[in-house]
Design a protein around this motif. Structure first.
Motif, short mmCIF file in Angstrom:
data_model
loop_
_atom_site.label_atom_id
_atom_site.label_comp_id
_atom_site.label_asym_id
_atom_site.label_seq_id
_atom_site.Cartn_x
_atom_site.Cartn_y
_atom_site.Cartn_z
N GLY A 193 11.56 8.85 10.07
CA GLY A 193 11.71 9.22 8.66
C GLY A 193 12.54 10.49 8.56
N PHE A 194 12.67 10.97 7.34
CA PHE A 194 13.48 12.16 7.12
C PHE A 194 12.81 13.10 6.13
CE2 PHE A 194 16.25 8.69 8.32
CZ PHE A 194 17.00 9.26 9.35
N ARG A 195 13.15 14.38 6.24
CA ARG A 195 12.66 15.41 5.33
C ARG A 195 13.78 16.44 5.21
NH1 ARG A 195 7.47 17.35 3.94
NH2 ARG A 195 6.42 15.88 5.34
N PRO A 196 13.94 17.05 4.02
CA PRO A 196 14.99 18.07 3.88
C PRO A 196 14.83 19.14 4.96
CG PRO A 196 14.03 17.57 1.74
CD PRO A 196 13.20 16.84 2.76
N SER A 197 15.93 19.51 5.62
CA SER A 197 15.81 20.50 6.68
C SER A 197 15.68 21.89 6.05
CB SER A 197 17.01 20.43 7.62
OG SER A 197 18.21 20.39 6.89
N GLY A 198 14.86 22.72 6.67
CA GLY A 198 14.62 24.07 6.16
C GLY A 198 13.76 24.07 4.91
N GLY A 199 13.19 22.91 4.55
CA GLY A 199 12.39 22.85 3.32
C GLY A 199 10.93 22.63 3.60
N ALA B 268 19.18 3.94 7.46
CA ALA B 268 18.22 4.00 6.35
C ALA B 268 16.88 4.46 6.91
CB ALA B 268 18.06 2.61 5.72
N GLY B 269 16.11 5.16 6.11
CA GLY B 269 14.80 5.57 6.56
C GLY B 269 13.94 6.04 5.42
N ARG B 270 12.67 6.26 5.73
CA ARG B 270 11.70 6.69 4.73
C ARG B 270 11.83 8.21 4.52
NH1 ARG B 270 6.68 4.32 3.25
NH2 ARG B 270 7.54 2.37 4.03
N LEU B 271 11.77 8.64 3.28
CA LEU B 271 11.72 10.07 2.98
C LEU B 271 10.26 10.51 3.12
CD1 LEU B 271 13.45 12.51 2.02
CD2 LEU B 271 12.65 11.99 -0.29
N CYS B 272 10.01 11.43 4.03
CA CYS B 272 8.62 11.83 4.33
C CYS B 272 8.15 12.97 3.46
CB CYS B 272 8.50 12.22 5.80
SG CYS B 272 8.78 10.83 6.91
N GLY B 273 9.04 13.55 2.66
CA GLY B 273 8.62 14.64 1.78
C GLY B 273 9.83 15.31 1.19
N ASP C 222 0.82 -1.21 0.00
CA ASP C 222 0.00 0.00 0.00
C ASP C 222 0.85 1.27 0.00
OD1 ASP C 222 -2.22 -1.61 0.05
OD2 ASP C 222 -2.46 -1.50 2.25
N ASP C 223 2.15 1.12 0.16
CA ASP C 223 3.02 2.30 0.29
C ASP C 223 3.60 2.77 -1.03
OD1 ASP C 223 2.53 1.75 2.92
OD2 ASP C 223 4.63 1.68 3.55
N VAL C 224 3.72 1.88 -2.03
CA VAL C 224 4.42 2.25 -3.26
C VAL C 224 3.63 3.32 -4.01
CG1 VAL C 224 5.70 0.11 -3.56
CG2 VAL C 224 3.39 0.30 -4.52
N PRO C 225 4.31 4.25 -4.71
CA PRO C 225 5.75 4.43 -4.66
C PRO C 225 6.20 5.16 -3.39
CG PRO C 225 4.78 6.10 -6.09
CD PRO C 225 3.66 5.22 -5.61
N TYR C 226 7.32 4.73 -2.85
CA TYR C 226 7.89 5.43 -1.69
C TYR C 226 9.41 5.53 -1.87
CZ TYR C 226 9.09 0.72 0.10
OH TYR C 226 9.59 -0.55 0.25
N THR C 227 10.02 6.43 -1.12
CA THR C 227 11.45 6.70 -1.28
C THR C 227 12.20 6.37 0.00
OG1 THR C 227 10.98 8.46 -2.84
CG2 THR C 227 13.16 8.48 -1.82
N ILE C 228 13.31 5.64 -0.16
CA ILE C 228 14.20 5.33 0.96
C ILE C 228 15.47 6.16 0.81
CG2 ILE C 228 15.60 3.51 2.02
CD1 ILE C 228 12.71 3.02 2.43
N VAL C 229 15.95 6.70 1.91
CA VAL C 229 17.23 7.41 1.88
C VAL C 229 18.17 6.78 2.90
CG1 VAL C 229 16.36 9.63 1.07
CG2 VAL C 229 16.27 9.11 3.52
N THR C 230 19.48 6.86 2.61
CA THR C 230 20.46 6.57 3.66
C THR C 230 20.96 7.92 4.15
OG1 THR C 230 22.28 6.36 2.09
CG2 THR C 230 21.19 4.33 2.77
N VAL C 231 21.04 8.06 5.46
CA VAL C 231 21.39 9.34 6.07
C VAL C 231 22.64 9.16 6.92
CG1 VAL C 231 20.62 11.13 7.67
CG2 VAL C 231 18.99 10.07 6.09
N ASP C 232 23.66 9.97 6.63
CA ASP C 232 24.87 9.98 7.46
C ASP C 232 24.71 11.07 8.52
OD1 ASP C 232 26.01 7.95 6.01
OD2 ASP C 232 27.15 9.28 4.70
N PHE C 233 24.77 10.68 9.79
CA PHE C 233 24.64 11.64 10.88
C PHE C 233 25.97 12.38 11.08
CE2 PHE C 233 20.51 10.77 12.92
CZ PHE C 233 20.10 9.73 12.12
N ASP C 234 25.87 13.57 11.66
CA ASP C 234 27.07 14.38 11.85
C ASP C 234 28.09 13.66 12.72
OD1 ASP C 234 26.02 16.35 10.29
OD2 ASP C 234 25.19 17.51 11.96
#
Lengths: 390, 64
Positions: B58-64, B30-35, B12-24
């Protein structure tokens, strides 16, 4: 004895594979035993000659284990080992066999694989049975980072960000490999493919399309090894193990896909270096390559990991028919996992042996004397160099 | 972007986007891109989302 001393100390003397099909009414045990007996017959040997077995019972949880084959054929054995992880292990098996043969622990070594990944059963096609209770299930799966197409799509996206990768470049590799399969009488999916077909193929996980993805197969394949001296007394031309190497990520293969320090690269470059060192040759000496290709991006990256071009150059290396038969480096002359069938690296080994015997059923690489086979497991990499006996 | 999945949990989720995120501080997850549509290397911020009463990261572009 040092590593270089093992060069040429095992020979593949028999190969066989069952028909490659998605599913069949036949029992997998019958298919596996058929492939094993076929490889022995090809070698001019019988089950009573076998005293060593190398297999991978981790993957074969859905197939037939080594001890089950022992029981079915009543095999004696003095040497029996589990190869490391799937395709990587089968590519490394001829070196394990050479060690056993040199040490006198075995005189004829059997390797086989049977899979029923085409059958609808929980988790078979996604290797979910390897992930039970793993950290991968806790930290990657819940977000939908699950299943090999998604893993390799992430690798391809990373490769694209680092080096650039056009859809048409993945497409060129898919078209070359799948058209080899189209001409091969043993291929599961022999339909020819054009670039237009490729670009019209739907995305599974971007940038990977349906035609970038391997098949699901129910089949078996096997090969038999012995010493080079005994090989020369048998009926078929001997194919020598010139060198092999194995290397794996410093991360449990069950636990994480994302946490490998070398991501998106693999340890294939290390395995390849060890194989070339043992063989005393380099990439320029290799006439063709059979690369385990669960996804086009995996084969593409192994082209550069095996030294056929520089880092980031494989995307352009595969263009213009350079990896088709007649090109600079024919890749997956049987159609690979994309169109021949999904048998880890075992049918890749069968094909390399047939090429080097100069009896390939299709797509002959004229004058080929050295072939490279690569195998991939989840984090595990194996590289094998095979040579026609001079 | 995942378009097809063999796994019924995500049908029920497709299409969805996965990102890999490197922390500071060096970790990667890995996590879901929420927008949003971040380019490779762009900064993202954590955003929680809920599936069947379970809160996931999940993750979303910061400041966006």
């Amino acid at each position: 004895m040092n590593r270089q001393g093992l060069r040429g100390r095992s020979a593949i003397v028999g190969v066989a594979e069952s028909p490659m099909v998605r599913d069949t009414e036949r029992n997998l045990r019958e298919i596996v035993i058929g492939a094993v007996l076929g490889a022995l017959e090809d070698a001019g040997l019988s089950p009573k000659d076998v005293d060593g077995i190398i297999t991978d019972d981790e993957i074969s949880q859905v197939g037939m284990t080594g001890s089950e084959v022992v029981g079915a054929l009543g095999l004696q054995r003095s040497f029996m080992v589990q190869a490391p992880s799937a395709g990587a292990g089968y590519a490394y098996a001829p070196l394990l066999a050479a060690m056993a043969l040199e040490a006198g622990e075995a005189s004829v070594v059997l390797c086989f694989l049977g899979l029923e990944f085409g059958r609808e059963q929980p988790g078979a096609a996604t290797f979910a049975y390897l992930n039970e209770g793993s950290d991968r299930q806790a930290f990657e799966y819940p977000f939908g980072f699950a299943g090999t197409p998604v893993y390799y799509a992430m690798v391809a996206q990373r490769y694209r960000a680092l080096y650039g990768l056009k859809d048409e470049q993945l497409g060129a590799l898919a078209v070359s490999i799948r058209n080899h399969g189209a001409r091969h009488p043993g291929a599961q999916r022999p339909e020819p493919v054009t670039m237009a077909d490729y670009l019209a193929s739907p995305y599974v996980a971007e940038p990977l399309r349906l035609l970038d993805c391997c098949l699901r197969t129910t089949a078996a394949a096997a090969f038999v090894l012995t010493s080079p001296d005994r090989a020369r007394s048998l009926r078929r031309p001997a194919v020598l193990m010139l060198g092999a190497g194995y290397a794996a990520s410093a991360v449990s293969r069950r636990h994480f896909w994302t946490q490998r320090p070398e991501f998106p690269a693999t340890m294939t470059s290390v395995a390849a270096r060890r194989a070339y060192e043992m063989a005393g040759i380099g990439p320029a000496d290799v006439d063709f390559a059979e690369l385990q290709d669960p996804y086009t991006i995996a084969a593409l990256m192994q082209i550069e990991s095996c030294g056929f071009c520089g880092e980031g150059e494989a995307a352009s290396f595969v263009e213009g028919g350079q990896v088709s038969v007649g090109g600079r480096l024919p890749v997956n002359t049987h159609g690979g996992q994309l169109s021949h069938g999904y048998m880890m690296s075992v049918t890749h080994i069968v094909e390399a042996v047939r090429q080097l015997r100069r009896e390939a059923p299709a797509n002959p690489v004229n004058g080929a004397s050295i072939g490279l086979v690569s195998g991939l497991g989840p984090g595990d990499c194996g590289v094998l160099l095979l040579g026609r006996d001079a | 972007v995942v378009h097809r999945t063999l796994d019924p949990d995500f049908h029920d989720d497709v299409p969805y986007t996965i990102v890999t995120v490197d922390f500071d501080d060096g970790a990667r997850m890995a996590g879901r891109l929420c927008g949003g549509n971040p380019q490779p290397g762009a900064a993202v911020a954590v955003e929680f989302y809920e599936v069947d009463g379970q809160v996931l990261i999940g993750f979303r572009p910061s400041g966006g």
